[in-house]
Design a protein around this motif. Sequence first.
Motif, PDB file in Angstrom:
ATOM      1  N   GLN A 131       0.835  -1.198   0.000  1.00 35.60           N
ATOM      2  CA  GLN A 131       0.000   0.000   0.000  1.00 35.60           C
ATOM      3  C   GLN A 131       0.873   1.254   0.000  1.00 35.60           C
ATOM      4  N   PHE A 132       0.568   2.149  -0.934  1.00 29.85           N
ATOM      5  CA  PHE A 132       1.310   3.399  -1.072  1.00 29.85           C
ATOM      6  C   PHE A 132       0.336   4.560  -1.210  1.00 29.85           C
ATOM      7  N   GLY A 133       0.750   5.722  -0.693  1.00 31.82           N
ATOM      8  CA  GLY A 133      -0.078   6.916  -0.804  1.00 31.82           C
ATOM      9  C   GLY A 133      -0.198   7.394  -2.231  1.00 31.82           C
ATOM     10  N   ASP A 134       0.907   7.270  -3.004  1.00 38.85           N
ATOM     11  CA  ASP A 134       0.853   7.670  -4.412  1.00 38.85           C
ATOM     12  C   ASP A 134       0.521   6.434  -5.237  1.00 38.85           C
ATOM     13  N   HIS A 135      -0.698   6.364  -5.716  1.00 38.55           N
ATOM     14  CA  HIS A 135      -1.158   5.188  -6.461  1.00 38.55           C
ATOM     15  C   HIS A 135      -0.380   5.049  -7.772  1.00 38.55           C
ATOM     16  N   ASP A 136       0.021   3.823  -8.048  1.00 34.98           N
ATOM     17  CA  ASP A 136       0.774   3.537  -9.270  1.00 34.98           C
ATOM     18  C   ASP A 136       0.001   2.524 -10.098  1.00 34.98           C
ATOM     19  N   LEU A 137       0.076   2.673 -11.418  1.00 34.67           N
ATOM     20  CA  LEU A 137      -0.587   1.730 -12.309  1.00 34.67           C
ATOM     21  C   LEU A 137      -0.048   0.331 -12.055  1.00 34.67           C
ATOM     22  N   GLY A 138      -0.910  -0.603 -11.807  1.00 33.72           N
ATOM     23  CA  GLY A 138      -0.467  -1.978 -11.570  1.00 33.72           C
ATOM     24  C   GLY A 138      -0.411  -2.358 -10.106  1.00 33.72           C
ATOM     25  N   ASP A 139      -0.626  -1.398  -9.186  1.00 33.63           N
ATOM     26  CA  ASP A 139      -0.581  -1.727  -7.758  1.00 33.63           C
ATOM     27  C   ASP A 139      -1.597  -2.809  -7.384  1.00 33.63           C
ATOM     28  N   GLU A 140      -2.771  -2.789  -8.019  1.00 34.18           N
ATOM     29  CA  GLU A 140      -3.816  -3.770  -7.677  1.00 34.18           C
ATOM     30  C   GLU A 140      -3.392  -5.198  -7.995  1.00 34.18           C
ATOM     31  N   GLN A 141      -2.552  -5.340  -9.021  1.00 37.17           N
ATOM     32  CA  GLN A 141      -2.151  -6.690  -9.438  1.00 37.17           C
ATOM     33  C   GLN A 141      -0.896  -7.208  -8.728  1.00 37.17           C
ATOM     34  N   VAL A 142      -0.239  -6.327  -7.995  1.00 37.58           N
ATOM     35  CA  VAL A 142       1.065  -6.698  -7.424  1.00 37.58           C
ATOM     36  C   VAL A 142       0.979  -7.914  -6.516  1.00 37.58           C
ATOM     37  N   MET A 143       0.004  -7.924  -5.595  1.00 30.90           N
ATOM     38  CA  MET A 143      -0.055  -8.999  -4.603  1.00 30.90           C
ATOM     39  C   MET A 143      -0.257 -10.360  -5.250  1.00 30.90           C
ATOM     40  N   GLU A 144      -1.034 -10.408  -6.299  1.00 27.53           N
ATOM     41  CA  GLU A 144      -1.264 -11.678  -6.990  1.00 27.53           C
ATOM     42  C   GLU A 144      -0.131 -12.007  -7.960  1.00 27.53           C
TER      43      GLU A 144
END
Length: 359
Positions: free
Chosen positions: A272-285
């Motif tokens: 989790q980061f304050g500055d949202h980055d493209l692809g953050d949602e897919q990182v964990m998977e």
Amino acid sequence: MGKELLIKFAIVGCGRIAKRHSELLGLSQIKGATLAAVCDIAEERAREFGERFGVPYYRSIDEMLQNTEVDVVSILTPSGMHAEHVITAAKYKRHIVVEKPMALTLADAEAMIKACDENNIRLFVVKQNRFNVPVVKAREALDAGRFGKLVLGTVRVRWCRDQSYYDQDNWRGTWQYDGGVLANQASHHIDMLTWFMGDVESVHARAATALVDIEAEDTAVATLKFRNGALGIIEATAATRPKDIEGSISILGAGGSVEIAGFAVNKIRTWQFGDHDLGDEQVMEKYSVNPPNVYGFGHQAYYEHVVDCLVNDTKALVDGHEGRQSLELISALYESIASNQEVKLPLEVKHSKLGRSSQ
């Protein structure tokens, strides 16, 4: 060394970790590398590995390097013997891979670096967890500045090593050849902590030998102060029962937090980061993996890195100097345990038993 050449590796020490190294090199799992010879003072062990992979086996490093064409020697012997074996191999001007920790004393580490420098060869220290897929992704976030000001870094090693593990070899758990959970099982995690958090200013550690009969500790905790003002925690035990729980790292900064867990630092649990980055949602998977054991998949990426460094003459991620830096922190932890005091770095060893004969 031409790009079309197959780099020939020899293994010294056919114990527990050698199974992983030999399968990667001997079963053609590393492009551009092959297993050419094995060596162990116990002839049965050497023969077993040699016959399995169809390579010559030896009881002596000197005999092996006088009679076999190899480019790189992988030293997989007990930690307290690494210096002797690295220095012997260096005289034959062969590049060297050495398992963690590179040595148990800073003097030994410095002698290893000197021997390799004098013979103009490369020294690679195995820190395979730096190559774990989620760890690489977290390091990219660090390099991009996404964590901002670092606040807290923690590592946890909750593994199971019962008495039967230590009874496999008489060097296990000894001060002279192995050390305890900090020097052995947790050394990768301690290295990762400083790789993310930076140089350490001081440490305060405590340890216990809780569930096994060995000289060194099976359980330890420590607090760290980093030079950048951040704090750190190390929690390490081989007394988890009845089986391994986790090997994990957490990095917390003003800009975000990452926790990588699993039993081999293999699964992103928090991203989790304050500055949202493209692809953050897919990182964990996408960047979590499920390895077969606590060694993870990092050794394969590590050997591919070694081959690339030799073929293309590029800088190693963990050379002798980097390995020594990691060892200095481990040594400081043992110094703090022995003295029951906060210990500052750079380190002057006075009380630590690590790497010393108990006689």
